[in-house]
Design an enzyme around this catalytic site. Structure first.
Site, PDB file in Angstrom:
ATOM      1  N   LYS A 190      33.876  68.823  40.231  1.00  0.00           N
ATOM      2  CA  LYS A 190      33.109  69.731  39.327  1.00  0.00           C
ATOM      3  C   LYS A 190      32.183  68.811  38.213  1.00  0.00           C
ATOM      4  O   LYS A 190      31.781  67.726  38.694  1.00  0.00           O
ATOM      5  CB  LYS A 190      34.059  70.754  38.451  1.00  0.00           C
ATOM      6  CG  LYS A 190      35.282  71.366  39.339  1.00  0.00           C
ATOM      7  CD  LYS A 190      34.559  72.423  40.223  1.00  0.00           C
ATOM      8  CE  LYS A 190      35.549  72.751  41.285  1.00  0.00           C
ATOM      9  NZ  LYS A 190      36.906  73.600  40.965  1.00  0.00           N
ATOM     10  N   ILE A 191      31.446  69.418  37.498  1.00  0.00           N
ATOM     11  CA  ILE A 191      30.376  68.961  36.764  1.00  0.00           C
ATOM     12  C   ILE A 191      30.792  67.857  35.925  1.00  0.00           C
ATOM     13  O   ILE A 191      30.212  66.644  35.875  1.00  0.00           O
ATOM     14  CB  ILE A 191      29.412  70.134  36.091  1.00  0.00           C
ATOM     15  CG1 ILE A 191      28.783  70.715  37.289  1.00  0.00           C
ATOM     16  CG2 ILE A 191      28.412  69.331  35.426  1.00  0.00           C
ATOM     17  CD1 ILE A 191      28.282  72.026  37.021  1.00  0.00           C
TER      18      ILE A 191
END
Ligand SMILES: *Cc1c(COP(=O)(O)O)cnc(C)c1O
EC number: 2.6.1.102
Length: 388
Positions: A190-191
């Site tokens: 994810k980010i």
């Protein structure tokens, strides 16, 4: 040549130092790092409360429980999502149903939602909770979904596992302007990452209090919340059934350090996305469409193969890219087609737009440290695989 994954974390020396510092400190869990991480997220999103937990899946579970989802209730979510967006309903003993997706954003379609609500109202089967998923990091049409929530009386949990750092109508995703609770994931693809980890954001004091209890056994040490007189200073009371979903100090310290680079990560992803858009302009693929109300977190860059323009199958294109060292992926197999859900009676044909998406979608590599030369290689291999 080294293969290029579809996503990967970025860890720098500051991240490593932050984690090592925790290891040398007094607290590996339940110390100062978790509240610090929570405060950073709450300030970033402009939300009153943030509750850090050991995964987004746990966050979704306690969010559903805090909203009193239980047996006899329905939870609806998009079918183009990771299974966790639906499983959280089943954990609570509720039943799960799905909504088809929009043909341009691949997000939960508000028109399909409204039609399904009208029918559910006639049948007396309205959902208690709806979970819009911000696929790839692009926010759903939250204003419309929120208005439908007001009309039909359901609560809203945004599954923003892909969306931290993104915006919707000039406010950060996670602001909960149009929802009860928003959930982020910090899994390494994810980010930003905390290895495993997730968080639940809310502006509602009562929901925050319930989620805080649910993540730690339902135990309180606050005399004001106790149902019986405390016996003494050692005393704690279990006042509801909770779990151990706590985030560790190591994870939170990594998260605090990663937050320094969140905006940088997201803007780098936007540079890469614009570059993909340009490089793929004459390819037989549809590049992602961005709704003008949104600034995506850009967790994923999904293209759709234009099968009518090529003489290859979707699977051939996908396999050839994998064989040539490009770690493409497919987000997601529609959840209603998973054997576990199919066994509940869902079948092919139930959600045609999602199923069409599934026959064409490919996630190309997208992460902050992806180099332009690597991106060129991805595009070259894609062109060859498409045969054009
Ligand atoms: C990753 C993800 C989850 C689960 O996140 P974990 O932190 O791995 O539990 C839930 N929903 C979506 C849409 C995801 O992409």
């Amino acid at each position: 040549m080294q293969s290029i994954p579809y996503g990967r974390q970025h860890i720098n020396q500051a991240d490593i130092d932050a984690v090592v510092q925790v290891l040398q400190s007094d607290y590996l869990t339940q110390g100062p790092a978790v509240p610090k991480f929570e405060r950073l997220l709450a300030d970033y999103c402009g939300t009153a409360h943030a509750l850090a937990v050991n995964s987004a899946t746990s966050a979704l579970h306690i969010a559903c429980l805090a909203l009193d989802l239980g047996p006899g209730d329905w939870l609806w979510t998009s079918t183009v999502t990771f299974v966790a967006s639906a499983n959280c309903g089943l954990y609570c003993g509720a039943q799960v149903d799905f909504v088809d997706v929009d043909s341009r954003t691949y997000n939960l379609c508000p028109v399909a939602l409204e039609r399904k609500l009208e029918q559910a109202e006639r049948e007396g089967k309205l959902p208690k909770v709806v979970v819009p998923v911000h696929l790839t990091g692009q926010a759903c049409d939250m204003r419309v979904i929120h208005a439908l929530g007001q009309r039909y009386g359901f609560r809203i949990i945004e599954d923003a596992s892909h969306g931290v750092g993104g915006r919707y109508r000039d406010r950060p995703i996670g602001a909960c302007e149009y929802s009860d609770i928003t959930v982020f994931s910090f899994h390494p693809v994810k980010i930003i990452t905390t290895a495993e980890g997730g968080i639940a954001m809310t502006n509602n004091d009562g929901l925050a209090e319930r989620m805080a209890l649910l993540r730690s056994h339902g135990i309180t040490r606050d005399p004001a919340k106790m149902t019986h007189e405390p016996d003494g200073g050692w005393y704690y009371q279990q006042i509801m059934l909770g779990y151990n979903y706590r985030m560790t100090e190591l994870q939170a310290a990594l998260g605090v350090s990663q937050m320094d680079r969140l905006d940088e990560f997201v803007s780098r992803r936007h540079v890469l996305a614009r570059r993909y858009d340009a490089l793929l302009a004459n390819c037989a693929v549809t590049v992602p469409w961005q709704h003008p109300d949104t600034y995506s977190g850009l967790h994923l860059y999904v293209v759709r193969v234009q099968l009518d323009k090529i003489r290859r199958t979707h699977r051939q294109v996908f396999d050839e890219m994998r064989e040539k060292g490009i770690g493409v992926n497919l987000h997601y197999i529609p959840v209603h087609l998973q054997p576990y859900y199919a066994s509940m009676g869902f079948q092919a044909g139930d959600f045609p737009e999602a199923e069409r998406y599934y026959t064409e979608a490919i996630s190309l590599p997208m992460y902050a440290t992806l180099q332009e030369s690597e991106q060129d290689r991805v595009v070259d291999v894609l062109r060859e695989a498409l045969g054009n």
